[in-house]
Design a protein around this motif. Sequence first.
Motif, short mmCIF file in Angstrom:
data_model
loop_
_atom_site.label_atom_id
_atom_site.label_comp_id
_atom_site.label_asym_id
_atom_site.label_seq_id
_atom_site.Cartn_x
_atom_site.Cartn_y
_atom_site.Cartn_z
N GLY A 318 41.03 32.36 45.86
CA GLY A 318 41.73 32.03 44.19
C GLY A 318 43.07 31.93 44.62
N MET A 321 47.18 33.08 40.12
CA MET A 321 48.59 33.48 40.04
C MET A 321 49.36 34.39 41.33
N MET A 322 48.46 35.04 41.88
CA MET A 322 48.54 35.97 43.26
C MET A 322 48.28 34.47 44.60
N GLY A 323 47.53 34.14 44.14
CA GLY A 323 47.15 32.93 45.89
C GLY A 323 47.84 32.48 45.95
N ASP A 341 39.77 27.36 46.23
CA ASP A 341 39.72 27.68 44.19
C ASP A 341 37.82 27.36 44.37
N SER A 346 41.79 23.69 39.90
CA SER A 346 42.43 24.83 40.25
C SER A 346 43.27 24.49 41.72
N VAL A 398 40.70 36.37 43.78
CA VAL A 398 39.97 36.02 43.10
C VAL A 398 39.78 37.04 42.10
N PHE A 399 39.27 36.12 40.77
CA PHE A 399 38.86 37.86 39.46
C PHE A 399 38.90 38.89 40.63
N ILE A 404 31.64 39.19 41.86
CA ILE A 404 32.86 37.67 42.83
C ILE A 404 33.89 37.81 43.52
N THR A 426 43.12 43.09 45.48
CA THR A 426 42.66 43.87 44.60
C THR A 426 43.61 44.45 43.73
N SER A 427 44.18 45.49 43.20
CA SER A 427 45.28 45.97 42.76
C SER A 427 44.66 47.05 42.01
P1 NAI Z 1 44.28 34.73 38.39
O1 NAI Z 1 43.18 34.45 37.41
O2 NAI Z 1 45.26 33.76 37.77
O3 NAI Z 1 43.47 33.74 39.56
C1 NAI Z 1 42.01 34.27 40.02
C2 NAI Z 1 41.63 32.56 41.04
O4 NAI Z 1 40.43 33.15 41.61
C3 NAI Z 1 41.66 31.93 39.67
O5 NAI Z 1 42.31 30.31 39.84
C4 NAI Z 1 40.14 31.33 39.31
O6 NAI Z 1 39.78 29.79 39.43
C5 NAI Z 1 39.78 31.86 40.68
N1 NAI Z 1 38.24 32.05 41.43
C6 NAI Z 1 38.29 33.12 40.53
N2 NAI Z 1 36.75 33.29 41.08
C7 NAI Z 1 36.34 32.38 42.27
C8 NAI Z 1 35.59 32.19 43.19
N3 NAI Z 1 34.54 32.79 43.05
N4 NAI Z 1 36.19 31.27 44.04
C9 NAI Z 1 36.84 30.99 44.23
N5 NAI Z 1 37.98 30.66 43.43
C10 NAI Z 1 37.21 31.97 42.28
O7 NAI Z 1 44.49 36.05 39.13
P2 NAI Z 1 45.93 36.82 39.72
O8 NAI Z 1 46.27 37.53 38.98
O9 NAI Z 1 46.24 36.02 40.94
O10 NAI Z 1 45.05 38.04 40.33
C11 NAI Z 1 43.94 37.56 41.27
C12 NAI Z 1 43.59 39.40 42.26
O11 NAI Z 1 45.09 40.26 42.86
C13 NAI Z 1 43.10 40.34 41.66
O12 NAI Z 1 41.67 41.12 42.49
C14 NAI Z 1 44.10 40.97 40.97
O13 NAI Z 1 43.91 42.00 40.21
C15 NAI Z 1 45.37 40.79 41.96
N6 NAI Z 1 46.09 41.14 42.20
C16 NAI Z 1 47.24 41.28 40.43
C17 NAI Z 1 48.66 41.32 40.44
C18 NAI Z 1 49.53 40.36 39.48
O14 NAI Z 1 50.15 40.92 39.03
N7 NAI Z 1 48.50 39.39 38.69
C19 NAI Z 1 49.15 42.48 40.92
C20 NAI Z 1 48.64 42.36 42.39
C21 NAI Z 1 47.32 41.86 43.06
#
Ligand code: NAI
Length: 711
Positions: A318, A321-323, A341, A346, A398-399, A404, A426-427
Motif C-alpha cells: 500500500g 499516505m501512510m505507506g 501497490d 500508485s 492498504v485500505f 483486503i 491498521t488504525s
Molecule cells: P490510503 O488510501 O492513502 O492508501 C492505501 C493504499 O493502499 C492506496 O494506495 C491503495 O491503492 C493501496 N491498496 C489498496 N488495496 C490494495 C491491494 N489489494 N494491494 C496493494 N495495494 C492496495 O490510506 P492510508 O491513509 O495510507 O491508510 C492505510 C492504512 O493505514 C489503513 O489501514 C489506515 O487505517 C492506517 N492508518 C492511517 C492513518 C492515517 O492518518 N491516515 C494513521 C495510522 C494508520
Amino acid sequence: MIDYTVDGDGVASIVWNVADRPMNVMNNESVGAFRDAVYKAIGDKAVKGVIVTSAKNDFVAGADLVNLLKESKDPAKALQNSFNLQKLFRDIEKAGKPFVAAMNGTALGGGYEICLSCHRRIAADNPKALIGLPEATIGLLPGAGGTQRLPRLIGVSKALPMMLEGKKVDPKAALALGMVDEVVAPADLLKRAKEWILGDGQTGHVKPWDQKGFRVPEAANTPRGAQVFTAGNAMLRAKTQGNYPNAQYIMSCVYEGMLVDIDTGLKIESRYFVACTQSKEARNMIRSLFFSIGEANKLANRPKNVPTQTYTRVGILGAGMMGAGIAWSASAAGLQVVLLDSTQESADKGKAYSAALLDKRIKSKRGTEADKEKQLGLIKATTSYDDLKGCELIIEAVFEDRNIKADVTRKAEAQIAADAIFASNTSTLPISGLAEASSRPANFIGLHFFSPVDKMPLVEIIRGKQTSDETLARAMDFVKKIRKTPIVVNDSRGFYTSRVFATYVTEGLTMLAEGVHPAIIENAGKMAGMPVGPLALADEVSMELMHRVRQQTRKDLGDAYKTDGSEPVLQAMVEKLGRIGKKAGKGFYEYPADGKKKLWGELSRHFPVKPEAEQPDVQDVVKRLVYIQSVETARCLEEKVVIDVRDADVGSIMGWGFPPFRGGTVSNIDTVGVQPFVTECDALAQKHGARFTPPKLLRDMAAGGKSFYAI
Ligand code: NAI
C-alpha cells in the motif's frame, strides 16, 4: 573528569572529560573539578590565558538532570548552589586574563553558559554540533547566567526566541546570530584559541557589560525594548495560555535583569531558576520528555534474551499516505524498501512522495542531489509480490478493510522467509483478528504509525494474542533503526492512543449536544494545553471516518455496543448536513480558501446553545476535557492494554499532543493526586455520566495512598 595543563607559553587548558558518560554533563563532581581548575588558572600568575574545551566529540551537554532533581529538593540549598555557580562564572568573566571557549562540538544549556562566561567563543565548523539554551523545553530556564548574558550579547529580540523556544542552532547559524565569535576548521580550533589568547585576548578580556557606560539597547525602559516586550508577552500568552510558568519566568528574568547591573541580574535569575525547579510543570516535563522518552528510545521494555535484529530490506504494502511516509522513514535510515501497490501508477506516486521530501531538503540546504539519488535508489516501486523476497519485515498499509488486508497478508507471506515479521499499520482493526489470515500468527504484530509519518516520532507497537516475545523484540529493533520512539501496548479496540485520544474529541462533541457554546469548548481545549480544540480536531480527523469506525464497532460488538452523547452530533454532521470535516472544506468550521478557519455560523441552529446563564465555567470544561483522557488511560492500565505507565505518558504527548506540562495522561493524575482525582471523577460522573467513573485500580491506589511515580 577535568584535565588541567599549562603549556610552555603560559596558556592553560581546562579539558572536560567526564568519565563513564557519552557526553560531558554538569553535576556536583564535574562542576567541582571545573571550579578547582578555574581557580588554579586564575591564581597562577604565569598563566596568560585559558582555553576551555572538551576531550569528547561534544563540548558540554548541560546539566545532569538526575543530579539537578536531587539537589533541588531543598529550595534553600538549590538557591545557594545556584549562587555558587553564578559566582564561578562571574569570576571567569572578571579573571583579569582571557578565557576562550574552544567549542569542538555540541554546547547546550549549562554547557553554552560556560561559553557565555568566557571572553571569546570559537566554534569548530561541525555542522552536527548544536548550540543553544534548550532549558525551556523541559520546564526550566537557563539558570547559569544565560538569561542575563545572551540578551546583553546579542540583543533582547534575538535572545528571547532562542530561550523561550529552546532553539538549537549549528555553529554557522550561531555565528550569524552573534552567539559565537568565530567558526574555524576543527583542526585549527585549539591553535586559533591560543593565538587569540596571546594576541587580542591580552587586552580583550573585559566583557562589554563590565565596561563603563554599557547599556542594553533593548531594555524595557527604551522605546525599542518596550515594543519588544509588549509583542513578546502577547505572543507568549497566545502560545502557552499561561500553562508554562518557566516561559513567564524567562520573560521576567530578561525584563527585570536588563534594567539592573549584571550581578543583580544574576541574582534575579537564580531566584526564578529555583522557582522553576520547584514547579510541578518542570518535574512533569523532565520526567516524561527526558527520562521516559529516553527509556522508550533505549527499548527499556524490549523482551530480554532475543538477539538484536539487523534490517536491510523491508516491504511495504500500500503506497498511499501512510505507506509512502513509512517508505520515506525506512529509506532515510538506509534500508532497502519494496513499495508495493495494486497499480504501478500508485506505487510510483508513493515513491514520488519521498522525492518531493528530498527536494524540499535540497532547497533548505539540508540535503544534496547525491543524497536524493542515494535514498531514492533504495526504494523500489512495484506491483509484483516476487519483489518481496528477502524482506525481513513487511508492513501492510492498504485500505482499512479486513478482506483486503487478509488477501495481501497471504500473498506476501507466500514470498517471505518463515521467520520474517508481518506487521499491520491498521488504525482501528484488532490485531489478533487480522492475524487469523496469517499462516504464522506468532510473527504477526501491529506497527501503528502516525500521520504525517516523516514528522511524527511515535510508533505504537501492538501485541496480538499470539505475537511472540521474539517478534515484539525484533519489531522494536526496527522502530529504533528508523529513529522513532516505540511504545508497546496490547490489543484492544483503538489500541491505546486512538482509544484515549477519541475521548477528548467525543467529550467535545457531547458538550455541543448538551448546548455548551462551541467557542467555549474550543477555547477550553486550547486552555487545557491541547494543540487544537476538540471540534477542530474532529474536522481534521474527518467525521466521516469517525462515523464509519463507530458503525463498524456497532456491527462487531452487537448488543455490547454502548452509544454516547456525541453520536447524534456525528450522525447529523455526516448524514444530514454533509459536513464531514476539513478534507471536504466544511465541518464544524468553515475553511475559506484564502483565510483563517471560522466556526460555522449555522452551528447553533442545528445544535442549540443554552442561555448564557446556564453556560458552564470554562475551567469546568477544561477539567472535563483533560480528566476524561486520564480516566480512560487508567482504564487502559487496569485492562493491561498499556503495561508501563511511562509508555502511557509518552504515547499521550507524542501521539496526540497531550500537554507536556501535565507530563502525560498518567502524570496528570499524580499531579492532581490520586485521591483528589478519584473524588473529582466521582463528582464528574454524577454530573455528566458513568464514563468518568474511576476504575478500581485508581480507587485501590487512592485507598493505599499510592501514586504512579516516585517523583
Ligand atoms: P490510503 O488510501 O492513502 O492508501 C492505501 C493504499 O493502499 C492506496 O494506495 C491503495 O491503492 C493501496 N491498496 C489498496 N488495496 C490494495 C491491494 N489489494 N494491494 C496493494 N495495494 C492496495 O490510506 P492510508 O491513509 O495510507 O491508510 C492505510 C492504512 O493505514 C489503513 O489501514 C489506515 O487505517 C492506517 N492508518 C492511517 C492513518 C492515517 O492518518 N491516515 C494513521 C495510522 C494508520
